[in-house]
Design a protein around this motif. Structure first.
Motif, PDB file in Angstrom:
ATOM      1  N   ASP A  17      16.476  -8.551  -9.189  1.00 49.39           N
ATOM      2  CA  ASP A  17      15.349  -8.876  -8.101  1.00 49.39           C
ATOM      3  C   ASP A  17      14.288  -9.859  -8.669  1.00 49.39           C
ATOM      4  OD1 ASP A  17      16.335  -7.067  -5.981  1.00 49.39           O
ATOM      5  OD2 ASP A  17      16.139  -5.619  -7.489  1.00 49.39           O
ATOM      6  N   LEU A  18      14.498 -11.032  -8.383  1.00 51.02           N
ATOM      7  CA  LEU A  18      13.530 -11.967  -8.765  1.00 51.02           C
ATOM      8  C   LEU A  18      12.198 -11.900  -7.928  1.00 51.02           C
ATOM      9  CD1 LEU A  18      15.783 -15.187  -9.169  1.00 51.02           C
ATOM     10  CD2 LEU A  18      15.402 -13.541 -10.904  1.00 51.02           C
ATOM     11  N   VAL A  19      11.102 -12.009  -8.712  1.00 53.05           N
ATOM     12  CA  VAL A  19       9.801 -12.065  -8.188  1.00 53.05           C
ATOM     13  C   VAL A  19       9.189 -13.377  -8.258  1.00 53.05           C
ATOM     14  CG1 VAL A  19       7.456 -10.786  -8.514  1.00 53.05           C
ATOM     15  CG2 VAL A  19       9.559  -9.463  -9.079  1.00 53.05           C
ATOM     16  N   LEU A  20       9.387 -14.066  -9.341  1.00 57.03           N
ATOM     17  CA  LEU A  20       8.817 -15.325  -9.494  1.00 57.03           C
ATOM     18  C   LEU A  20       9.835 -16.295 -10.218  1.00 57.03           C
ATOM     19  CD1 LEU A  20       5.884 -17.020  -9.588  1.00 57.03           C
ATOM     20  CD2 LEU A  20       5.538 -16.069 -11.902  1.00 57.03           C
ATOM     21  N   PRO A  33      11.379   0.734 -14.592  1.00 54.17           N
ATOM     22  CA  PRO A  33       9.934   0.296 -14.360  1.00 54.17           C
ATOM     23  C   PRO A  33       9.094   1.839 -15.120  1.00 54.17           C
ATOM     24  CG  PRO A  33      10.900   1.179 -12.368  1.00 54.17           C
ATOM     25  CD  PRO A  33      12.126   0.836 -13.239  1.00 54.17           C
ATOM     26  N   VAL A  34       8.124   1.414 -15.605  1.00 50.23           N
ATOM     27  CA  VAL A  34       6.894   2.325 -15.969  1.00 50.23           C
ATOM     28  C   VAL A  34       6.699   3.156 -14.308  1.00 50.23           C
ATOM     29  CG1 VAL A  34       4.797   2.770 -17.083  1.00 50.23           C
ATOM     30  CG2 VAL A  34       6.358   1.327 -18.162  1.00 50.23           C
ATOM     31  N   PHE A  35       6.298   1.899 -13.720  1.00 56.47           N
ATOM     32  CA  PHE A  35       5.951   2.080 -12.271  1.00 56.47           C
ATOM     33  C   PHE A  35       6.544   1.359 -11.477  1.00 56.47           C
ATOM     34  CE2 PHE A  35       1.960   3.930 -14.550  1.00 56.47           C
ATOM     35  CZ  PHE A  35       2.169   5.063 -14.310  1.00 56.47           C
ATOM     36  N   LYS A  36       6.815   1.605 -10.114  1.00 49.43           N
ATOM     37  CA  LYS A  36       7.447   0.739  -9.231  1.00 49.43           C
ATOM     38  C   LYS A  36       6.709  -0.514  -9.156  1.00 49.43           C
ATOM     39  CE  LYS A  36       9.537   4.510  -6.722  1.00 49.43           C
ATOM     40  NZ  LYS A  36       9.687   5.359  -5.565  1.00 49.43           N
ATOM     41  N   GLY A  37       7.557  -1.516  -9.261  1.00 51.55           N
ATOM     42  CA  GLY A  37       6.647  -3.107  -9.256  1.00 51.55           C
ATOM     43  C   GLY A  37       6.715  -3.629 -10.530  1.00 51.55           C
ATOM     44  N   HIS A  38       6.915  -2.894 -11.481  1.00 51.57           N
ATOM     45  CA  HIS A  38       6.832  -3.220 -13.059  1.00 51.57           C
ATOM     46  C   HIS A  38       7.854  -4.542 -13.273  1.00 51.57           C
ATOM     47  CE1 HIS A  38       8.027  -2.035 -17.647  1.00 51.57           C
ATOM     48  NE2 HIS A  38       7.699  -3.374 -17.337  1.00 51.57           N
ATOM     49  N   THR A  39       7.292  -5.684 -13.683  1.00 48.44           N
ATOM     50  CA  THR A  39       7.969  -7.125 -13.521  1.00 48.44           C
ATOM     51  C   THR A  39       8.052  -7.577 -14.922  1.00 48.44           C
ATOM     52  OG1 THR A  39       7.182  -7.367 -11.497  1.00 48.44           O
ATOM     53  CG2 THR A  39       7.850  -9.412 -12.681  1.00 48.44           C
ATOM     54  N   ALA A  71      -0.741 -10.443  -8.280  1.00 51.97           N
ATOM     55  CA  ALA A  71       0.138 -10.079  -7.381  1.00 51.97           C
ATOM     56  C   ALA A  71       0.085  -8.528  -7.301  1.00 51.97           C
ATOM     57  CB  ALA A  71       1.436 -10.629  -7.446  1.00 51.97           C
ATOM     58  N   MET A  72       0.149  -7.838  -8.376  1.00 48.98           N
ATOM     59  CA  MET A  72       0.200  -6.439  -8.509  1.00 48.98           C
ATOM     60  C   MET A  72      -0.957  -5.637  -7.489  1.00 48.98           C
ATOM     61  SD  MET A  72       2.667  -5.418 -10.432  1.00 48.98           S
ATOM     62  CE  MET A  72       3.612  -6.514 -11.250  1.00 48.98           C
ATOM     63  N   THR A  74      -2.591  -7.336  -4.928  1.00 53.25           N
ATOM     64  CA  THR A  74      -2.570  -7.961  -3.493  1.00 53.25           C
ATOM     65  C   THR A  74      -1.310  -7.420  -2.780  1.00 53.25           C
ATOM     66  OG1 THR A  74      -1.729 -10.026  -4.085  1.00 53.25           O
ATOM     67  CG2 THR A  74      -4.062 -10.001  -3.793  1.00 53.25           C
ATOM     68  N   GLY A  75      -0.210  -7.441  -3.495  1.00 49.72           N
ATOM     69  CA  GLY A  75       1.108  -7.279  -3.038  1.00 49.72           C
ATOM     70  C   GLY A  75       1.390  -5.773  -3.047  1.00 49.72           C
ATOM     71  N   LEU A  76       0.848  -5.025  -3.835  1.00 48.96           N
ATOM     72  CA  LEU A  76       1.477  -3.668  -4.146  1.00 48.96           C
ATOM     73  C   LEU A  76       0.106  -2.701  -3.861  1.00 48.96           C
ATOM     74  CD1 LEU A  76       3.390  -3.885  -7.609  1.00 48.96           C
ATOM     75  CD2 LEU A  76       4.264  -3.864  -4.924  1.00 48.96           C
ATOM     76  N   GLY A  77      -1.108  -3.205  -3.979  1.00 46.08           N
ATOM     77  CA  GLY A  77      -2.228  -2.458  -3.661  1.00 46.08           C
ATOM     78  C   GLY A  77      -2.657  -1.685  -4.822  1.00 46.08           C
ATOM     79  N   ALA A  78      -2.079  -2.096  -6.081  1.00 43.36           N
ATOM     80  CA  ALA A  78      -2.620  -1.469  -7.277  1.00 43.36           C
ATOM     81  C   ALA A  78      -4.107  -1.864  -7.639  1.00 43.36           C
ATOM     82  CB  ALA A  78      -1.824  -1.947  -8.399  1.00 43.36           C
ATOM     83  N   GLN A  79      -4.728  -0.906  -8.383  1.00 44.08           N
ATOM     84  CA  GLN A  79      -6.026  -1.195  -8.850  1.00 44.08           C
ATOM     85  C   GLN A  79      -6.392  -2.254  -9.967  1.00 44.08           C
ATOM     86  OE1 GLN A  79      -6.743   3.245  -9.218  1.00 44.08           O
ATOM     87  NE2 GLN A  79      -8.102   2.886  -7.290  1.00 44.08           N
ATOM     88  N   GLY A  80      -5.273  -2.291 -10.747  1.00 43.60           N
ATOM     89  CA  GLY A  80      -5.162  -2.978 -11.967  1.00 43.60           C
ATOM     90  C   GLY A  80      -3.629  -3.145 -12.506  1.00 43.60           C
ATOM     91  N   SER A  81      -3.649  -3.734 -13.704  1.00 38.42           N
ATOM     92  CA  SER A  81      -2.414  -3.895 -14.193  1.00 38.42           C
ATOM     93  C   SER A  81      -2.273  -3.574 -15.786  1.00 38.42           C
ATOM     94  CB  SER A  81      -1.720  -5.179 -14.157  1.00 38.42           C
ATOM     95  OG  SER A  81      -2.478  -6.377 -14.598  1.00 38.42           O
TER      96      SER A  81
END
Length: 140
Positions: A17-20, A33-39, A71-72, A74-81
């Motif tokens: 699943d390519l992201v970039l 993933p550690v959490f969903k969205g882990h890239t 993107a974490m 804006t795209g996922l609503g995460a507070q940080g990374s």
């Protein structure tokens, strides 16, 4: 490299699943993933560790990491990374990869993934600092 999993993903021979995708780097979702969205961000060129990364790829690689970290939010609503990489030890695939993991306060991830230690005393700590400075001073 023919036997490198990440080179296979970069070449399109292995599904991911390519992201970039840019001229120099590819980002794709980690299958565990550690959490969903882990890239994972990798250089298109087969590079094993960060010290092996050619100077011409430093900026594109870091830029890709910055873009994914943003993107974490804006795209996922995460507070940080959480952004990290291993070199040789704990590097499950021998192809340089940067982990960009979305974080939210209270997500359960505490500190680093590895145990912490202490220096025996200030002299030992200063010795480690001196050894690292000497190695950096010796760079070409």
């Amino acid at each position: 490299m023919a036997d490198c999993l990440f080179c296979g993903i970069v070449a399109g021979d292995i599904e991911a699943d390519l992201v970039l995708e840019t001229e120099h780097v590819v980002g794709f979702l980690d299958l565990r993933p550690v959490f969903k969205g882990h890239t994972l961000l990798v250089p298109r060129a087969h590079v094993v560790t960060l010290p092996d990364l050619p100077a011409a790829l430093r900026d594109p690689f870091l830029e890709g990491g910055q873009r994914l970290a943003a993107a974490m939010l804006t795209g996922l609503g995460a507070q940080g990374s959480f952004v990290a990489m291993n070199n040789t030890v704990s590097q499950s695939v021998a192809h340089l990869h940067l982990h960009v993991v979305p974080r939210t306060k209270g997500d359960g991830l505490r500190g680093f993934f590895w145990p912490r230690t202490k220096y025996a005393d200030a002299d030992e700590q200063a010795g480690y600092a001196a050894r690292l400075r000497a190695a950096l001073d010796g760079e070409d």
